[in-house]
Design an enzyme around this catalytic site. Structure first.
Site, PDB file in Angstrom:
ATOM      1  N   ARG B  53       0.864  -1.182   0.000  1.00  0.00           N
ATOM      2  CA  ARG B  53       0.000   0.000   0.000  1.00  0.00           C
ATOM      3  C   ARG B  53       0.896   1.226   0.000  1.00  0.00           C
ATOM      4  O   ARG B  53       2.106   1.134   0.248  1.00  0.00           O
ATOM      5  CB  ARG B  53      -1.017   0.032   1.151  1.00  0.00           C
ATOM      6  N   GLY B  54       0.295   2.386  -0.292  1.00  0.00           N
ATOM      7  CA  GLY B  54       1.076   3.614  -0.403  1.00  0.00           C
ATOM      8  C   GLY B  54       1.375   3.894  -1.869  1.00  0.00           C
ATOM      9  O   GLY B  54       1.726   2.982  -2.636  1.00  0.00           O
ATOM     10  N   ASP B 245      -1.855  12.565   0.525  1.00  0.00           N
ATOM     11  CA  ASP B 245      -2.349  11.766  -0.600  1.00  0.00           C
ATOM     12  C   ASP B 245      -2.577  12.613  -1.835  1.00  0.00           C
ATOM     13  O   ASP B 245      -2.542  12.115  -2.952  1.00  0.00           O
ATOM     14  CB  ASP B 245      -3.630  11.041  -0.211  1.00  0.00           C
ATOM     15  N   LYS B 256      -4.503  11.629   5.520  1.00  0.00           N
ATOM     16  CA  LYS B 256      -5.245  10.733   6.404  1.00  0.00           C
ATOM     17  C   LYS B 256      -6.126  11.516   7.380  1.00  0.00           C
ATOM     18  O   LYS B 256      -5.700  12.530   7.937  1.00  0.00           O
ATOM     19  CB  LYS B 256      -4.234   9.889   7.184  1.00  0.00           C
TER      20      LYS B 256
END
Lengths: 370, 370
Positions: B53-54, B245, B256
């Site tokens: 993820r990321g 993000d 987040k």
């Protein structure tokens, strides 16, 4: 308030059997258990091991504990004081605990020993009833506030209130502080919806406040503590109401860790942030909450371990953090008065300022010093 | 970065066996597992099921996935595009995923089919190396900032940095974004301590960031998301660094959920709040982050269920909320540019403003329109 349709208090006397009964809050929300406490030692254990928690609830439980102490002491002042000390020692920082025990000792000092048992029961009921009455009045004053905000919304849109932690009836004898206006508004037919902060690390919001609201049929949604700012930014919160563990006579509010962050977000989005409290929560000695209120540092295990239900419906605890990483766990923070729109007390709503508080509570003498 | 003393990337090619290897992040921090992916279907499953993820890590994994696709396709453009589509479909909103796959398709379109396997591997390595290099530069620029703040502190006092979520090397190929300056400062001998936000509901801070920092030997402490405001109020935080993000060309930062609350607290306490990002994270189309960035609403189960280790050392999931209470789970929030002290990019540090960003990235053409 209601649990499965029946009305309860958090603590009460079972006069027939001469016992104290409590809701054993350790098991909520996974099971609802009533515990019967037949002697002072059992009451002391229930307070110490947090079967009950919350200032008002602890105070009332201690009051009923002194009823059992009065009956157990056999008319001996020495025995009575020994039992009283055993209750006070359970949670040394709980102001209401020492206050309730002291009130009973004063009452009993003026009563004949063969009447202690009856007198102490009456006093315990009075302590509990006063707690209920103060919370009921907080609800009444808060109801007027909620109604005025609700009236400013388009018809049919619910009033959205965000709350943090549990300042609900479980923390008192009934009604609660932050929840009292919510329950009053719901019963008055005002359409209402509550955003319930999970309230890490002990999850009192997701466990207790959500359970309370469900019992009363109040529409609510549990959110991560992180979500409140976003909800406010998007216009999804009309009002914030929290409780408080201690409020200075200048209006600084010590409450569950994370309260300050919600107050900042409310301020940034022009949303009123209210704090509900019985006046027994005022600290008449402290002027600067940020500098002078000591903040309890609790065990990091509260952060590292979480209790929940397994697949099979058993209650189990799991370790959730990176093993070996240190944790810190400050339990409270202080919201400066400048971020607080008002304080909802049993006497009415006042500004969170020295003048505002002294205006409602002139007997505090605080307004005279300036 | 280091795991048990050995250096790792999050994804790499095992040239000998012709396979892609990844750290299977689902098992962190409870166990460290390397997964070997031998075909495109396995790479697609690893991306879809969040073994990785990321943004940077997903992009690089997709790049390596296209290496396997190039080898598997037998020189057929039709087969190559079918395999490419299967990768892109795994997480449709991940920009870096589509970007990496597209870059490989462009590269292979100009190469002879019998050379695809070799060309695609070189391109995959280039994509991964670029990600590493950008993060390394973010670390270099951030190091200068951290050094200047550290120099302003009394000798011997560590620099206290607070971070939220995981913008660490696990989210990229190496170094990370928010963590790159931290690792650089730690390696440069600057005494540093990191407050790691737990980051509910998925606990990426307590699980991943804490695990990363422990591997590199960086002193750190996990705290509840609620604690940051209190720590800042008490002077225990010198600087906040988070990832992002998506950041608008005007400097609004989507990150987040909960980031906004920390930015408010930093602002209220005059603590600089920085955001670290490779420039690929800029959104050159969006001016107003709060109005125009869509916020993903994820399953409430992320809030209601928590995974951890039982007494017996088994990984288990428990349900932690009041059963039956609804949950909401917005995954991101937007921090307005006015709360951001600066953006740490691979080209340097700039103000979080349209002019500041255009100054570092003139090719964006954004400064011309005003």
């Amino acid at each position: 308030m209601r649990v499965d349709g029946s009305a309860y208090r958090t603590v009460w006397a079972d006069r027939g059997s001469g016992a104290v009964r409590i809701i054993d809050q350790r098991h909520l929300p996974f099971s609802f258990e009533i515990e019967t406490l037949r002697d002072v030692a059992s009451v002391a254990a229930a307070i110490r091991d947090m079967h009950v928690r919350g200032a008002g609830c602890i105070g009332a439980t201690a009051g009923y504990g002194m009823w059992l102490a009065a009956c157990e002491s056999g008319g001996s002042q020495e025995a009575l004081h020994r039992l009283a000390d055993s209750l006070v020692a359970t949670r040394p920082t709980a102001t209401n605990l020492a206050w309730a025990v002291g009130r009973q000792l004063t009452r009993l000092a003026g009563a004949p020993a063969d009447d202690w048992c009856r007198v102490a029961l009456a006093e315990a009921e009075a302590i509990a009833d006063e707690d209920v009455e103060w919370c009921r009045r907080i609800g009444e004053h808060g109801l007027r506030l909620l109604r005025s905000v609700a009236d400013s919304k388009p018809p049919g849109e619910p009033l959205n209130i965000l709350t943090h932690c549990n300042a609900g009836w479980l923390a008192f004898v009934d009604h609660g502080s932050a929840t009292a206006p919510i329950y009053a508004a719901h019963r008055a037919g005002i359409p209402i919806h509550v955003w319930v902060d999970e309230t890490r690390p002990r999850n009192q919001g997701a466990r207790l406040t959500a359970w309370e609201l469900a019992g009363e049929g109040v529409p609510h949604t549990v959110v991560a503590d992180n979500a409140g700012g976003h909800l406010m930014q998007r216009g999804m919160v009309d009002l914030v109401i929290t409780g408080t563990d201690r409020t200075t006579y200048t209006g600084d509010v010590a409450n569950k860790i994370g309260t300050y962050l919600k107050a900042l977000a409310a301020h940034d989005n022009a949303i009123p942030f209210y704090v509900a409290l019985p006046s027994s929560t005022f600290d008449w000695q402290t002027a600067d909450g940020i500098a002078d209120i000591p903040i309890e540092e609790r065990s990091g295990d509260e952060l590292g371990f979480v209790e929940g239900l397994t697949d099979g419906g058993m209650v189990a605890e799991v370790a959730i953090n990176n093993p070996g990483s240190p944790t810190a766990n400050p339990a409270f923070d202080v919201t400066p008065a400048r971020l607080v729109a008002g304080l909802i007390t049993e006497r009415g709503i006042c500004p969170a300022s020295e003048a505002g508080i002294a205006g409602l509570f002139p007997e505090s003498g605080k307004s005279e010093s300036h």
